[in-house]
Design a protein around this motif. Structure first.
Motif, short mmCIF file in Angstrom:
data_model
loop_
_atom_site.label_atom_id
_atom_site.label_comp_id
_atom_site.label_asym_id
_atom_site.label_seq_id
_atom_site.Cartn_x
_atom_site.Cartn_y
_atom_site.Cartn_z
N LEU A 125 58.03 85.39 32.52
CA LEU A 125 57.67 86.51 33.40
C LEU A 125 58.82 86.94 34.30
O LEU A 125 58.61 87.70 35.25
CB LEU A 125 56.47 86.11 34.27
CG LEU A 125 55.12 86.01 33.56
CD1 LEU A 125 54.12 85.22 34.40
CD2 LEU A 125 54.57 87.40 33.25
N GLU A 126 60.04 86.48 34.01
CA GLU A 126 61.15 86.78 34.91
C GLU A 126 61.47 88.26 35.01
O GLU A 126 62.00 88.74 36.02
CB GLU A 126 62.41 86.00 34.51
CG GLU A 126 63.03 86.39 33.18
CD GLU A 126 62.41 85.67 31.98
OE1 GLU A 126 63.05 85.67 30.91
OE2 GLU A 126 61.31 85.11 32.12
N ASP A 127 61.11 89.04 33.98
CA ASP A 127 61.39 90.48 34.03
C ASP A 127 60.47 91.21 35.01
O ASP A 127 60.67 92.39 35.31
CB ASP A 127 61.28 91.11 32.65
CG ASP A 127 59.92 90.89 31.99
OD1 ASP A 127 59.20 89.98 32.43
OD2 ASP A 127 59.59 91.64 31.05
N CYS A 128 59.47 90.49 35.56
CA CYS A 128 58.56 91.13 36.53
C CYS A 128 59.22 91.35 37.90
O CYS A 128 58.66 92.06 38.73
CB CYS A 128 57.29 90.30 36.70
SG CYS A 128 56.23 90.34 35.23
N VAL A 129 60.38 90.74 38.13
CA VAL A 129 61.10 91.02 39.38
C VAL A 129 62.17 92.09 39.16
O VAL A 129 62.93 92.41 40.08
CB VAL A 129 61.73 89.74 39.98
CG1 VAL A 129 60.66 88.75 40.36
CG2 VAL A 129 62.74 89.11 39.03
N GLU A 130 62.21 92.65 37.96
CA GLU A 130 63.14 93.74 37.67
C GLU A 130 62.46 95.09 37.91
O GLU A 130 61.24 95.20 37.85
CB GLU A 130 63.63 93.64 36.23
CG GLU A 130 64.40 92.35 35.93
CD GLU A 130 64.74 92.19 34.46
OE1 GLU A 130 64.39 93.11 33.66
OE2 GLU A 130 65.31 91.15 34.09
N GLU A 131 63.25 96.08 38.23
CA GLU A 131 62.79 97.46 38.42
C GLU A 131 61.79 97.61 39.56
O GLU A 131 60.97 98.53 39.56
CB GLU A 131 62.18 98.00 37.11
CG GLU A 131 63.17 98.01 35.95
CD GLU A 131 62.52 98.46 34.65
OE1 GLU A 131 61.35 98.91 34.70
OE2 GLU A 131 63.18 98.36 33.60
N ILE A 132 61.83 96.68 40.53
CA ILE A 132 60.97 96.82 41.72
C ILE A 132 61.83 96.75 42.99
O ILE A 132 61.31 96.56 44.08
CB ILE A 132 59.85 95.76 41.75
CG1 ILE A 132 60.42 94.34 41.78
CG2 ILE A 132 58.89 95.94 40.59
CD1 ILE A 132 59.36 93.26 42.02
N ASP A 133 63.15 96.91 42.82
CA ASP A 133 64.09 96.84 43.94
C ASP A 133 64.03 95.49 44.64
O ASP A 133 64.17 95.40 45.86
CB ASP A 133 63.82 97.97 44.95
CG ASP A 133 65.03 98.26 45.86
OD1 ASP A 133 66.14 97.80 45.53
OD2 ASP A 133 64.84 98.91 46.90
N ALA A 134 63.81 94.43 43.86
CA ALA A 134 63.79 93.08 44.43
C ALA A 134 65.20 92.68 44.87
O ALA A 134 66.20 93.11 44.27
CB ALA A 134 63.26 92.08 43.40
N GLN A 135 65.27 91.87 45.90
CA GLN A 135 66.55 91.44 46.46
C GLN A 135 66.77 89.94 46.19
O GLN A 135 65.85 89.13 46.31
CB GLN A 135 66.57 91.69 47.96
CG GLN A 135 66.30 93.14 48.34
CD GLN A 135 67.35 94.09 47.79
OE1 GLN A 135 68.53 93.99 48.14
NE2 GLN A 135 66.92 95.01 46.94
N ARG A 136 68.00 89.60 45.84
CA ARG A 136 68.36 88.20 45.66
C ARG A 136 68.44 87.51 47.03
O ARG A 136 68.99 88.06 47.97
CB ARG A 136 69.71 88.06 44.95
CG ARG A 136 69.65 88.37 43.46
CD ARG A 136 71.04 88.46 42.87
NE ARG A 136 71.81 87.24 43.07
CZ ARG A 136 71.79 86.17 42.28
NH1 ARG A 136 71.00 86.16 41.22
NH2 ARG A 136 72.53 85.11 42.52
N VAL A 137 67.88 86.32 47.10
CA VAL A 137 67.93 85.53 48.34
C VAL A 137 68.66 84.23 48.03
O VAL A 137 68.29 83.49 47.11
CB VAL A 137 66.51 85.24 48.87
CG1 VAL A 137 66.58 84.40 50.15
CG2 VAL A 137 65.77 86.54 49.14
N LEU A 138 69.71 83.95 48.80
CA LEU A 138 70.60 82.83 48.52
C LEU A 138 70.44 81.67 49.49
O LEU A 138 71.11 80.65 49.35
CB LEU A 138 72.06 83.31 48.52
CG LEU A 138 72.37 84.46 47.57
CD1 LEU A 138 73.82 84.91 47.72
CD2 LEU A 138 72.10 84.06 46.12
N GLY A 139 69.59 81.84 50.49
CA GLY A 139 69.40 80.76 51.45
C GLY A 139 68.80 81.29 52.74
O GLY A 139 68.20 82.37 52.76
#
Length: 534
Positions: A125-139
């Motif tokens: 289901l990893e593609d569900c965070v695509e195309e929703i303007d999700a932001q990477r969080v590194l800490g």
């Protein structure tokens, strides 16, 4: 005097760090030295589990219940949607009944930890965070009394794509609903489930009402209830002990640049923590924790005044103007923070999952990680089964689910509850010393930050490691108090600090279940074999 104070400060840090290291090393060694017998799994044959002990392999044509359904799922939130896709992909015929299929609009469920993202990958289901303007969080960035420290997720051993993700909760859920509905054997229907249908103590299905007001019934050999924190069905399936320690007040800051990009920000404010994290490329979510079950009135303007006079002076100056602008805009929302240990009543024909089953304080953003981890456990248990109709045998078998999920779920639950209490201000000097010790311990870096952050992120959910670091913080706090010279008052505060640490974490562990949390391999259900095929 300044030189003496400086020397004392250095000595304090060294002694505290040494004590913390010693305790952590001993307990972590115990974790690593302890070998648990793994649950036996069926070998794979052509990508599917082979028959074991006479149990037939699922072939995508599972024996259907009345109406041709294998599994009914109540609720299509994060847990329900992900579960529907997972079971549908395994060939089950799934009927999902959701009260409202329009895009949800919530102020929580917006931060997915890296451990949860790994489970998302495992479920496909990893593609569900695509195309929703999700932001990477590194800490995370931690702020206290004008100081701050940056705590990175320990991601060195993972693929570069692995990180946390933050997003609008509704967009994420809609993507997962679409993914589930794309499978021909998954049916999503809008309706409100009013009751479980039981016969001789076995759940046979559900009764639900559709938009027209018509009452319908649906039947399946297995009903999984995932209807969220407001569940009206949980009382039939568990012993709910819901605690509401605080409420979140939510704001959205627009065109706001956080001091540390791609990091969640936690301000150890008075009376309790404040959170900031991005939910899109132009928006930052702010969550202000307000202790207790009552919050200042929004309609009367009391809330706006509280945010401006009590909260605003404690936030970093870089985001002060955006914070005030968000208050003036008036889109202030509130939500109670609930915690509820898992206390299931094993019921033939039914299972509880998600927030309907188990909740923790949302401070650490671990809810979705627990839900996705639970789905992986349940999927692995169900994969060898073709026939779900023997409700009593299936119920006995699925008791292992409650044990197998415990190490991950209990670690995240305990950490959330303990951190909330440690991070909140208190009139008790010993509690405030613990709070300061926690900030300084994490600021040491290395194993002192990597270990706790690995626990929080779901990358290393080990209960013994959690206990090691928690009491290492307490010992570090006592070491600080003993320098430059111990005094009766400092020794008394130190004793209360240790006592307070025990008072924080031990009740949470007791509620989670000591045996299941630390010694799951000693629980008979851990080894429960799949029921034989008819």
């Amino acid at each position: 005097m300044a030189a003496v104070a400086a020397g004392a400060g250095v000595g304090l840090q060294l002694i505290g760090a040494a004590a913390a290291t010693l305790l952590a090393a001993v307990l972590v060694a115990a974790v690593l030295g302890r070998r648990r017998r793994p649950l036996a799994r069926a070998p794979l044959v052509e990508g599917k589990p082979a028959p074991e002990d006479g149990c037939a392999v699922g072939d995508g044509k599972g024996a259907a219940g009345d109406g041709g359904t294998d599994v009914i799922i109540v609720g299509a939130g994060v847990a329900g949607s992900a579960l529907a896709y997972t079971l549908g992909k395994d060939g089950r015929r799934v009927h999902v009944i959701e009260r409202d299929l329009t895009e949800p609009d919530r102020i929580v469920g917006e931060l997915l930890q890296p451990g949860g993202y790994l489970k998302l990958i495992e479920l496909g289901l990893e593609d569900c965070v695509e195309e929703i303007d999700a932001q990477r969080v590194l800490g995370y960035a931690l702020f206290k009394d004008g100081r701050n420290t940056k705590l990175a997720y320990p991601l060195e051993k993972f693929h570069s794509d692995v990180a946390g993700r933050s997003f609008h909760n509704g967009r994420f859920i809609q993507r997962m609903r679409q993914k589930a509905a794309s499978l021909p054997n998954v049916q999503l229907e809008q309706g409100t489930v009013t009751s479980l249908l039981e016969e001789n103590g076995t759940v046979k299905g559900v009764q639900y009402k559709i938009k027209s007001g018509e009452e319908l019934k649906a039947f399946a050999p297995l009903t999984i209830v995932c209807d969220g924190c407001f569940s009206n069905l949980r009382r039939a399936l568990c012993s709910p002990k819901v605690d509401v320690p605080s409420c979140f007040v939510g704001l959205v800051l627009e065109t706001c640049q956080l001091p540390h990009p791609n990091h969640g920000h936690v301000i150890l404010a008075n009376p309790s923590p404040i959170l900031f994290y991005p939910i899109s490329s132009t928006e930052v979510r702010c969550l202000v924790d307000v202790p207790g079950q009552k919050v200042p009135s929004i309609a009367s303007g009391e809330m706006a005044n509280y945010l401006k006079t009590v909260v605003a002076p404690q936030i970093p100056p870089e985001i002060y103007d955006s914070f005030i602008a968000a208050i003036d805009k008036g889109s202030i929302r509130t939500m109670p923070n609930r915690s509820m240990p898992a206390a299931p009543h094993p019921t033939p024909g039914a299972l509880l999952m998600g927030d309907a089953f188990n909740m923790r304080h949302p401070l650490t953003g671990g809810g979705m990680t627990v839900a996705l981890s639970d789905i992986v456990v349940l999927r692995n248990l169900l994969q060898p089964l073709r026939n779900l109709h023997d409700a009593f045998s299936l119920c006995k078998y699925l008791e292992s689910f409650y044990t197998l999920r415990k190490p991950v779920a209990s670690t995240i639950n305990t950490l959330a509850g303990a951190l909330y209490k440690v991070f909140s201000a208190s009139p008790d000097q010993a509690r405030n010393e613990m709070r300061q010790a926690c900030f300084d311990y994490l600021s040491l870096g290395g194993v002192f930050s990597n270990g706790p952050i690995a626990l929080l992120s779901g990358l290393n959910p080990r209960p013994l490691s959690l206990v090691a670091h928690f009491f290492a913080v307490a010992i570090y706090g006592v070491g600080r108090l003993m320098l430059p010279l111990p005094s009766p008052k400092r020794m008394w505060i130190g004793a209360r600090l240790i006592s307070g640490a025990c008072g924080i974490i031990l009740p949470i562990i007791k509620a989670e279940g000591v045996r299941q949390m630390f010694f799951p391999a000693t629980v008979p259900a851990y080894y429960r074999a799949a029921p034989a095929a008819e």
